[in-house]
Scaffold this active site. Sequence first.
Site, PDB file in Angstrom:
ATOM      1  N   ASP A   8     -41.498  44.481  83.681  1.00 16.46           N
ATOM      2  CA  ASP A   8     -41.521  45.217  82.408  1.00 16.46           C
ATOM      3  C   ASP A   8     -41.044  44.349  81.243  1.00 16.46           C
ATOM      4  O   ASP A   8     -40.552  44.855  80.239  1.00 16.46           O
ATOM      5  CB  ASP A   8     -40.666  46.493  82.516  1.00 16.46           C
ATOM      6  CG  ASP A   8     -39.226  46.172  82.865  1.00 16.46           C
ATOM      7  OD1 ASP A   8     -38.936  44.994  83.187  1.00 16.46           O
ATOM      8  OD2 ASP A   8     -38.383  47.080  82.809  1.00 16.46           O
TER       9      ASP A   8
ATOM     10  N   HIS B  16     -49.253  16.053  74.315  1.00 14.32           N
ATOM     11  CA  HIS B  16     -48.624  17.364  74.169  1.00 14.32           C
ATOM     12  C   HIS B  16     -47.706  17.638  75.357  1.00 14.32           C
ATOM     13  O   HIS B  16     -47.781  18.686  75.995  1.00 14.32           O
ATOM     14  CB  HIS B  16     -49.679  18.461  73.990  1.00 14.32           C
ATOM     15  CG  HIS B  16     -50.250  18.489  72.607  1.00 14.32           C
ATOM     16  ND1 HIS B  16     -51.282  19.306  72.228  1.00 14.32           N
ATOM     17  CD2 HIS B  16     -49.914  17.800  71.489  1.00 14.32           C
ATOM     18  CE1 HIS B  16     -51.564  19.112  70.939  1.00 14.32           C
ATOM     19  NE2 HIS B  16     -50.742  18.199  70.478  1.00 14.32           N
TER      20      HIS B  16
ATOM     21  N   ASP C 282     -41.729  15.753  68.689  1.00 13.96           N
ATOM     22  CA  ASP C 282     -42.705  16.403  67.813  1.00 13.96           C
ATOM     23  C   ASP C 282     -42.319  17.874  67.802  1.00 13.96           C
ATOM     24  O   ASP C 282     -42.513  18.574  68.796  1.00 13.96           O
ATOM     25  CB  ASP C 282     -44.123  16.188  68.373  1.00 13.96           C
ATOM     26  CG  ASP C 282     -45.200  16.801  67.489  1.00 13.96           C
ATOM     27  OD1 ASP C 282     -44.871  17.597  66.585  1.00 13.96           O
ATOM     28  OD2 ASP C 282     -46.390  16.480  67.722  1.00 13.96           O
TER      29      ASP C 282
ATOM     30  N   ASP D 107     -44.231  20.633  60.853  1.00 16.73           N
ATOM     31  CA  ASP D 107     -44.771  19.884  62.003  1.00 16.73           C
ATOM     32  C   ASP D 107     -44.440  18.399  61.802  1.00 16.73           C
ATOM     33  O   ASP D 107     -45.144  17.705  61.070  1.00 16.73           O
ATOM     34  CB  ASP D 107     -46.288  20.110  62.063  1.00 16.73           C
ATOM     35  CG  ASP D 107     -46.936  19.417  63.252  1.00 16.73           C
ATOM     36  OD1 ASP D 107     -46.218  18.865  64.098  1.00 16.73           O
ATOM     37  OD2 ASP D 107     -48.191  19.439  63.326  1.00 16.73           O
TER      38      ASP D 107
ATOM     39  N   HIS E 292     -56.235  10.690  69.321  1.00 14.89           N
ATOM     40  CA  HIS E 292     -56.308  11.950  68.555  1.00 14.89           C
ATOM     41  C   HIS E 292     -56.678  11.666  67.103  1.00 14.89           C
ATOM     42  O   HIS E 292     -56.947  10.526  66.734  1.00 14.89           O
ATOM     43  CB  HIS E 292     -54.993  12.734  68.662  1.00 14.89           C
ATOM     44  CG  HIS E 292     -53.775  11.970  68.214  1.00 14.89           C
ATOM     45  ND1 HIS E 292     -53.456  11.785  66.894  1.00 14.89           N
ATOM     46  CD2 HIS E 292     -52.795  11.331  68.925  1.00 14.89           C
ATOM     47  CE1 HIS E 292     -52.327  11.102  66.799  1.00 14.89           C
ATOM     48  NE2 HIS E 292     -51.913  10.792  68.025  1.00 14.89           N
TER      49      HIS E 292
ATOM     50  N   HIS F  16     -54.133  17.435  60.505  1.00 22.02           N
ATOM     51  CA  HIS F  16     -54.774  18.751  60.425  1.00 22.02           C
ATOM     52  C   HIS F  16     -54.127  19.557  59.316  1.00 22.02           C
ATOM     53  O   HIS F  16     -52.978  19.288  58.948  1.00 22.02           O
ATOM     54  CB  HIS F  16     -54.612  19.476  61.771  1.00 22.02           C
ATOM     55  CG  HIS F  16     -53.183  19.479  62.256  1.00 22.02           C
ATOM     56  ND1 HIS F  16     -52.268  20.414  61.840  1.00 22.02           N
ATOM     57  CD2 HIS F  16     -52.504  18.626  63.065  1.00 22.02           C
ATOM     58  CE1 HIS F  16     -51.092  20.144  62.393  1.00 22.02           C
ATOM     59  NE2 HIS F  16     -51.196  19.048  63.138  1.00 22.02           N
TER      60      HIS F  16
ATOM     61  N   HIS G  52     -51.837  24.456  63.544  1.00 23.69           N
ATOM     62  CA  HIS G  52     -53.200  23.930  63.364  1.00 23.69           C
ATOM     63  C   HIS G  52     -53.891  25.003  62.535  1.00 23.69           C
ATOM     64  O   HIS G  52     -54.457  25.943  63.062  1.00 23.69           O
ATOM     65  CB  HIS G  52     -53.895  23.693  64.700  1.00 23.69           C
ATOM     66  CG  HIS G  52     -53.271  22.555  65.464  1.00 23.69           C
ATOM     67  ND1 HIS G  52     -53.640  22.210  66.729  1.00 23.69           N
ATOM     68  CD2 HIS G  52     -52.304  21.670  65.124  1.00 23.69           C
ATOM     69  CE1 HIS G  52     -52.914  21.166  67.137  1.00 23.69           C
ATOM     70  NE2 HIS G  52     -52.096  20.837  66.179  1.00 23.69           N
TER      71      HIS G  52
ATOM     72  N   GLU H 198     -50.518  11.886  60.970  1.00 21.67           N
ATOM     73  CA  GLU H 198     -49.799  11.621  62.214  1.00 21.67           C
ATOM     74  C   GLU H 198     -50.462  10.612  63.148  1.00 21.67           C
ATOM     75  O   GLU H 198     -50.831  10.952  64.278  1.00 21.67           O
ATOM     76  CB  GLU H 198     -49.568  12.931  62.957  1.00 21.67           C
ATOM     77  CG  GLU H 198     -50.810  13.816  63.136  1.00 21.67           C
ATOM     78  CD  GLU H 198     -50.502  15.073  63.955  1.00 21.67           C
ATOM     79  OE1 GLU H 198     -49.956  14.932  65.054  1.00 21.67           O
ATOM     80  OE2 GLU H 198     -50.822  16.175  63.476  1.00 21.67           O
TER      81      GLU H 198
ATOM     82  N   TYR I  37     -50.027   4.831  71.912  1.00 18.12           N
ATOM     83  CA  TYR I  37     -49.437   5.252  73.186  1.00 18.12           C
ATOM     84  C   TYR I  37     -49.889   4.277  74.264  1.00 18.12           C
ATOM     85  O   TYR I  37     -51.091   4.120  74.493  1.00 18.12           O
ATOM     86  CB  TYR I  37     -49.901   6.671  73.546  1.00 18.12           C
ATOM     87  CG  TYR I  37     -49.805   7.614  72.364  1.00 18.12           C
ATOM     88  CD1 TYR I  37     -48.634   8.309  72.089  1.00 18.12           C
ATOM     89  CD2 TYR I  37     -50.885   7.760  71.470  1.00 18.12           C
ATOM     90  CE1 TYR I  37     -48.537   9.150  70.977  1.00 18.12           C
ATOM     91  CE2 TYR I  37     -50.790   8.575  70.353  1.00 18.12           C
ATOM     92  CZ  TYR I  37     -49.614   9.270  70.114  1.00 18.12           C
ATOM     93  OH  TYR I  37     -49.524  10.083  69.016  1.00 18.12           O
TER      94      TYR I  37
ATOM     95  N   ARG J 264     -45.423   8.097  67.688  1.00 18.48           N
ATOM     96  CA  ARG J 264     -46.207   8.850  66.697  1.00 18.48           C
ATOM     97  C   ARG J 264     -45.259   9.118  65.528  1.00 18.48           C
ATOM     98  O   ARG J 264     -44.065   9.349  65.746  1.00 18.48           O
ATOM     99  CB  ARG J 264     -46.722  10.175  67.289  1.00 18.48           C
ATOM    100  CG  ARG J 264     -47.454  11.046  66.299  1.00 18.48           C
ATOM    101  CD  ARG J 264     -48.328  12.148  66.947  1.00 18.48           C
ATOM    102  NE  ARG J 264     -47.606  13.171  67.672  1.00 18.48           N
ATOM    103  CZ  ARG J 264     -47.570  13.281  68.996  1.00 18.48           C
ATOM    104  NH1 ARG J 264     -48.214  12.405  69.760  1.00 18.48           N
ATOM    105  NH2 ARG J 264     -46.880  14.256  69.578  1.00 18.48           N
TER     106      ARG J 264
ATOM    107  N   GLU K 193     -45.196  11.527  62.058  1.00 16.79           N
ATOM    108  CA  GLU K 193     -45.945  12.637  61.449  1.00 16.79           C
ATOM    109  C   GLU K 193     -45.180  13.236  60.282  1.00 16.79           C
ATOM    110  O   GLU K 193     -44.024  13.632  60.426  1.00 16.79           O
ATOM    111  CB  GLU K 193     -46.187  13.732  62.508  1.00 16.79           C
ATOM    112  CG  GLU K 193     -46.881  14.971  61.967  1.00 16.79           C
ATOM    113  CD  GLU K 193     -47.241  15.978  63.049  1.00 16.79           C
ATOM    114  OE1 GLU K 193     -46.544  16.027  64.078  1.00 16.79           O
ATOM    115  OE2 GLU K 193     -48.228  16.720  62.846  1.00 16.79           O
TER     116      GLU K 193
HETATM  117  N1  GLY Z   1     -47.582  19.358  67.383  1.00 15.06           N
HETATM  118  C1  GLY Z   1     -48.955  19.311  67.438  1.00 15.06           C
HETATM  119  C2  GLY Z   1     -49.496  18.443  66.406  1.00 15.06           C
HETATM  120  O1  GLY Z   1     -48.806  17.608  65.890  1.00 15.06           O
HETATM  121  O2  GLY Z   1     -50.613  18.577  66.023  1.00 15.06           O
HETATM  122 MN    MN Z   2     -46.781  17.600  65.531  1.00 16.19          MN
HETATM  123 MN    MN Z   3     -49.534  17.934  63.843  1.00 17.90          MN
END
Ligand code: GLY
Ligand code: MN
Ligand code: MN
Length: 453
Positions: free
Chosen positions: A45, A249, A266, A277, A356, A360, A367, A391, A395, A413, A415
């Site tokens: 529940d 991710h 991240d 982000d 990637h 975005h 996103h 970003e 890697y 990375r 960002e």
């Molecule tokens: N945290 C996902 C991205 O950076 O797009």
């Molecule tokens: Mn991110």
């Molecule tokens: Mn991002």
Amino acid sequence: MLTETKMEELSGEVFERRRRRLMDEIGDGGVAIVVGPPMQNRSNDTDFPYRPSSDVLYLTGFREPEAVLLFAPGHDEGEFVMFVPERDEKKEQWEGRRAGPEGAVDRFGADAAFGLEELDEELPKWLEGREKLYYTLGSDKKFDRKVINWTQTLRHRRDGIPRVPGTVVDLRDLLHLARLRKSEEELELLRRACEISSEAHILAMKYCRPGMYEYELQALVEYHFRRSGGEFPAYSSIVGSGDNATILHYTDNRGPIGDGEVVLIDAGCEYQFYAGDITRSFPANGKFTPAQRDIYQAVLEAQKAAIDDLEPGLTYEQLQSNTHRRLTESLVDLGLLEGSVDELLEEKEYRAYYPHSIGHPLGVDVHDVGVMREDEDDDFELLQGMVLTIEPGIYVPADDESAPEEMRGVGVRIEDDVLITSDASENFTISCPKEVDEIEELVGSGDPSALKI
Ligand code: GLY
Ligand code: MN
Ligand code: MN
């Protein structure tokens, strides 16, 4: 270091303005239905925490589960109708207070409102006589079936021949154009989400020590989000050390943080339903090795150059291809790729280390609407008022035998969250350090006893 907690909320007028704009676009011949996701059971529940649909939030700020919004411009019995959980004293004692239909009218500006149990009885009345239905099919199959049943029932009625919507149009086409460019009020909330997110990253860097576990840094980051009034993390926080940082991710966050590893965090705060982000990558022991530093510098230079490129009118494709060229040149300099830069670009060889896209849109969703993908044909021009993440990353998996040994098991990375302004951009996450010397000074500078309770 920890800023004062403050809480801004959007006023009813802001939501009213958004709804007016949507209804002007729908026009008198149209009707729109916006539906939130259903509750998800966790076990027995117990349910997962409910996060309302971003479209429902955008149009009303209403946070209760499973609300349905209906817009029928010019309708005699109300052009904005809400279907919401009924008030129920017993249930509310367990699950929390509910506005009920009365509260939906008084506090959320609905012209008419009903309990969710009245959906089948009441909603079809607002479809009668409308030609076009704005609804997003495919997000909730159960609800899709309801919509189809309502229109079918109306179509087969024998008493008179009401017009029923003969055309179904994806609501996102209307709504998401408005969500793409942010208003001043939205920018305020995004700035705050970004500020809290920056502070949280600084906190994690400050208290990082080799020998800790990834989840300890996650806890610090998310502690700061919540204490600052953040609702949830805007997405599952990623805290990866060493080879784990090469998983884009990665959310297990269970590994130990080894001496000599690079930690990648991240994570972003969702504040008043607007997302931050940020990614930062830093040496666990406060000092990059020469190879780690070279990779880091390559990513940093590509990231800063991409931010410098930003201006209204620049196409997303151009932004991407500028970064591909810069990173390909660096990958050759680093000894990770070999050959002529033009040929490597032609073959998209950078994908082995940078799989990637450059970023975005950011907003109510991390996103956000207008998500841009490298493999989509559509290109976009950047518009003043859009907020984008920038970003890039490199890697190098630990088992990549073609890479120089000292670079294996390193993921970087960087960002930031950036507003496109009238002639360039404004970086909302600039207060989060990213220069090598700033980071090396910050990491481990906190007194660990401050974390003991
Ligand atoms: N945290 C996902 C991205 O950076 O797009
Ligand atoms: Mn991110
Ligand atoms: Mn991002």
